[in-house]
Write a protein that holds these residues in place. Sequence first.
Motif, mmCIF file in Angstrom:
data_model
loop_
_atom_site.group_PDB
_atom_site.id
_atom_site.type_symbol
_atom_site.label_atom_id
_atom_site.label_comp_id
_atom_site.label_asym_id
_atom_site.label_seq_id
_atom_site.Cartn_x
_atom_site.Cartn_y
_atom_site.Cartn_z
ATOM 1 N N SER A 108 -29.122 -41.959 49.120
ATOM 2 C CA SER A 108 -28.116 -41.432 48.388
ATOM 3 C C SER A 108 -28.309 -40.814 47.265
ATOM 4 C CB SER A 108 -26.842 -42.422 48.259
ATOM 5 O OG SER A 108 -26.334 -43.163 49.209
ATOM 6 N N ALA A 109 -28.952 -41.381 46.425
ATOM 7 C CA ALA A 109 -29.427 -40.785 45.031
ATOM 8 C C ALA A 109 -30.126 -39.460 45.320
ATOM 9 C CB ALA A 109 -30.123 -41.787 44.250
ATOM 10 N N ARG A 110 -31.226 -39.462 46.347
ATOM 11 C CA ARG A 110 -31.794 -38.308 46.713
ATOM 12 C C ARG A 110 -30.809 -37.091 47.253
ATOM 13 N NH1 ARG A 110 -37.067 -39.657 49.845
ATOM 14 N NH2 ARG A 110 -37.010 -37.414 49.603
ATOM 15 N N LEU A 111 -30.087 -37.559 48.147
ATOM 16 C CA LEU A 111 -29.112 -36.523 48.623
ATOM 17 C C LEU A 111 -28.118 -35.954 47.731
ATOM 18 C CD1 LEU A 111 -27.845 -38.269 51.917
ATOM 19 C CD2 LEU A 111 -29.154 -36.285 51.866
ATOM 20 N N GLU A 112 -27.707 -36.770 46.721
ATOM 21 C CA GLU A 112 -26.948 -36.107 45.454
ATOM 22 C C GLU A 112 -27.609 -35.444 44.734
ATOM 23 O OE1 GLU A 112 -25.103 -39.852 43.932
ATOM 24 O OE2 GLU A 112 -24.082 -40.021 46.029
ATOM 25 N N GLY A 113 -29.010 -35.464 44.741
ATOM 26 C CA GLY A 113 -29.927 -34.805 43.656
ATOM 27 C C GLY A 113 -30.002 -35.086 42.408
ATOM 28 N N THR A 114 -29.515 -36.444 42.211
ATOM 29 C CA THR A 114 -29.726 -37.177 40.916
ATOM 30 C C THR A 114 -31.147 -37.193 40.241
ATOM 31 O OG1 THR A 114 -29.971 -39.505 41.538
ATOM 32 C CG2 THR A 114 -27.685 -38.554 41.400
ATOM 33 N N GLU A 115 -31.078 -37.637 38.908
ATOM 34 C CA GLU A 115 -32.413 -37.369 38.253
ATOM 35 C C GLU A 115 -33.123 -38.937 38.817
ATOM 36 O OE1 GLU A 115 -32.969 -39.544 35.207
ATOM 37 O OE2 GLU A 115 -35.177 -39.163 35.487
ATOM 38 N N LEU A 116 -32.408 -39.796 39.172
ATOM 39 C CA LEU A 116 -33.056 -40.705 39.809
ATOM 40 C C LEU A 116 -33.588 -40.580 41.253
ATOM 41 C CD1 LEU A 116 -33.999 -44.192 40.101
ATOM 42 C CD2 LEU A 116 -31.514 -44.142 41.308
ATOM 43 N N GLY A 117 -32.725 -39.852 41.903
ATOM 44 C CA GLY A 117 -33.343 -39.642 43.271
ATOM 45 C C GLY A 117 -34.344 -38.633 43.343
ATOM 46 N N ASN A 118 -34.682 -37.695 42.338
ATOM 47 C CA ASN A 118 -35.758 -36.652 42.328
ATOM 48 C C ASN A 118 -37.101 -37.684 41.896
ATOM 49 O OD1 ASN A 118 -33.921 -34.689 42.686
ATOM 50 N ND2 ASN A 118 -33.734 -34.121 40.771
ATOM 51 N N ARG A 119 -36.827 -38.720 41.037
ATOM 52 C CA ARG A 119 -37.986 -39.479 40.413
ATOM 53 C C ARG A 119 -38.609 -40.219 41.512
ATOM 54 N NH1 ARG A 119 -37.042 -43.785 36.233
ATOM 55 N NH2 ARG A 119 -34.922 -43.060 36.184
ATOM 56 N N VAL A 120 -37.730 -40.770 42.364
ATOM 57 C CA VAL A 120 -38.304 -41.536 43.578
ATOM 58 C C VAL A 120 -38.566 -40.945 44.670
ATOM 59 C CG1 VAL A 120 -37.033 -43.541 42.558
ATOM 60 C CG2 VAL A 120 -35.868 -42.313 44.461
ATOM 61 N N ALA A 121 -38.466 -39.706 44.756
ATOM 62 C CA ALA A 121 -38.615 -38.897 46.212
ATOM 63 C C ALA A 121 -40.007 -38.830 46.825
ATOM 64 C CB ALA A 121 -38.106 -37.517 45.853
ATOM 65 N N LEU A 179 -43.537 -48.336 47.728
ATOM 66 C CA LEU A 179 -42.486 -48.928 47.061
ATOM 67 C C LEU A 179 -42.039 -48.503 45.579
ATOM 68 C CD1 LEU A 179 -43.034 -52.936 47.517
ATOM 69 C CD2 LEU A 179 -41.542 -51.049 48.942
ATOM 70 N N VAL A 180 -40.848 -48.306 45.380
ATOM 71 C CA VAL A 180 -40.386 -47.689 44.169
ATOM 72 C C VAL A 180 -40.417 -48.856 43.203
ATOM 73 C CG1 VAL A 180 -38.005 -47.080 42.991
ATOM 74 C CG2 VAL A 180 -38.715 -46.179 45.289
ATOM 75 N N SER A 181 -40.550 -48.500 41.896
ATOM 76 C CA SER A 181 -40.854 -49.521 40.603
ATOM 77 C C SER A 181 -39.748 -50.591 40.663
ATOM 78 C CB SER A 181 -41.161 -48.913 39.334
ATOM 79 O OG SER A 181 -39.913 -48.674 38.869
ATOM 80 N N ASP A 182 -40.430 -51.824 40.526
ATOM 81 C CA ASP A 182 -39.643 -52.922 40.384
ATOM 82 C C ASP A 182 -38.443 -52.702 39.304
ATOM 83 O OD1 ASP A 182 -40.903 -54.337 42.243
ATOM 84 O OD2 ASP A 182 -42.041 -55.238 40.519
ATOM 85 N N GLU A 183 -38.689 -52.015 38.319
ATOM 86 C CA GLU A 183 -37.872 -51.943 37.137
ATOM 87 C C GLU A 183 -36.424 -51.113 37.754
ATOM 88 O OE1 GLU A 183 -41.025 -51.619 36.679
ATOM 89 O OE2 GLU A 183 -41.372 -53.163 35.611
ATOM 90 N N ILE A 184 -36.818 -50.152 38.625
ATOM 91 C CA ILE A 184 -35.825 -49.079 38.606
ATOM 92 C C ILE A 184 -34.968 -49.896 39.964
ATOM 93 C CG2 ILE A 184 -35.269 -47.071 40.699
ATOM 94 C CD1 ILE A 184 -37.465 -45.760 39.146
ATOM 95 N N VAL A 185 -35.263 -50.602 40.995
ATOM 96 C CA VAL A 185 -34.524 -50.886 42.024
ATOM 97 C C VAL A 185 -33.816 -52.436 41.046
ATOM 98 C CG1 VAL A 185 -35.739 -50.483 43.948
ATOM 99 C CG2 VAL A 185 -36.409 -52.463 42.954
ATOM 100 N N ILE A 186 -34.214 -53.075 40.491
ATOM 101 C CA ILE A 186 -33.721 -54.304 39.600
ATOM 102 C C ILE A 186 -32.594 -53.803 38.914
ATOM 103 C CG2 ILE A 186 -33.964 -56.059 37.918
ATOM 104 C CD1 ILE A 186 -36.940 -56.349 38.897
ATOM 105 N N ASP A 187 -32.790 -52.710 38.335
ATOM 106 C CA ASP A 187 -31.582 -52.206 37.671
ATOM 107 C C ASP A 187 -30.619 -51.590 38.290
ATOM 108 O OD1 ASP A 187 -30.892 -51.212 35.093
ATOM 109 O OD2 ASP A 187 -31.183 -49.222 35.259
ATOM 110 N N LEU A 188 -30.788 -51.136 39.565
ATOM 111 C CA LEU A 188 -29.782 -50.568 40.549
ATOM 112 C C LEU A 188 -29.055 -51.814 41.209
ATOM 113 C CD1 LEU A 188 -31.451 -48.033 43.139
ATOM 114 C CD2 LEU A 188 -29.437 -47.862 41.604
#
Length: 214
Positions: free
Chosen positions: A39-52, A60-69
């Motif tokens: 969803s973050a990617r579809l919305e084009g958020t900064e997070l979405g762009n970072r993990v694309a 795998l996306v970094s642990d910090e990012i998913v734990i925070d989510l």
Amino acid sequence: MQRNIYLLGAPGAGKGTQAQLLSERFGIPQLSTGEMLRSARLEGTELGNRVASVMDAGGLVSDEIVIDLVEQRLQRPDHQGGVILDGFPRTIPQAKALDALFLRKGRSPLVVVAVDVPSDEIHRRLSGRRWCVRCKKTYHVTDNPPGESCESGGVCQLDVRSDDKPDAIGRRLVAYAEQTLPLIAYYQAKGVFHSVSGTGKIADIFASLLVVLS
Ligand code: AMP
């Protein structure tokens, strides 16, 4: 009673489908980190762009990012009665962070159920998986083709998810074997681990899950 359930399994094991059924049955939300990131990617958020690029490559996306989510999402009022975790945790550091979070927030312990599917079947499912770019639903070329009409009108326009392309499938399965499978021993040691067969009819797998969770 607060029910916290974690479905563990390879990509394509059917965790998302079963998590949705459990969510409807128990009236608690499904928390899918894969969906949140898409969803973050579809919305084009900064997070979405970072993990694309990591997601497209099947990493795998970094642990910090998913734990925070997950931490943010678990704070929502509708997540206080319990949650069905789908696709998180996927690494030992994520599992440890989740334990610490549950302890801090006084949540009931997690019940873990692995959905077991043999690897040749996983390959068959992932390579035949498609999604409709219009209604966003997931289909399979032979097991679950779209109907004649798309929910968003007209007919479905199917595409292969970038992480379901052959190279990415290989990388996702390696990440699963190396980083997620060790979670089985981690949860076995805590005495909260169960498993069900993930092959056969969706309704039969769901029935086995309900037996384990009862
Ligand atoms: P999924 O829909 O669960 O297969 O997730 C799709 C992609 O999102 C994965 O291949 C990863 O790139 C990323 N992802 C989802 N959940 C996690 C997680 N818990 N840890 C790291 N990456 C994740």
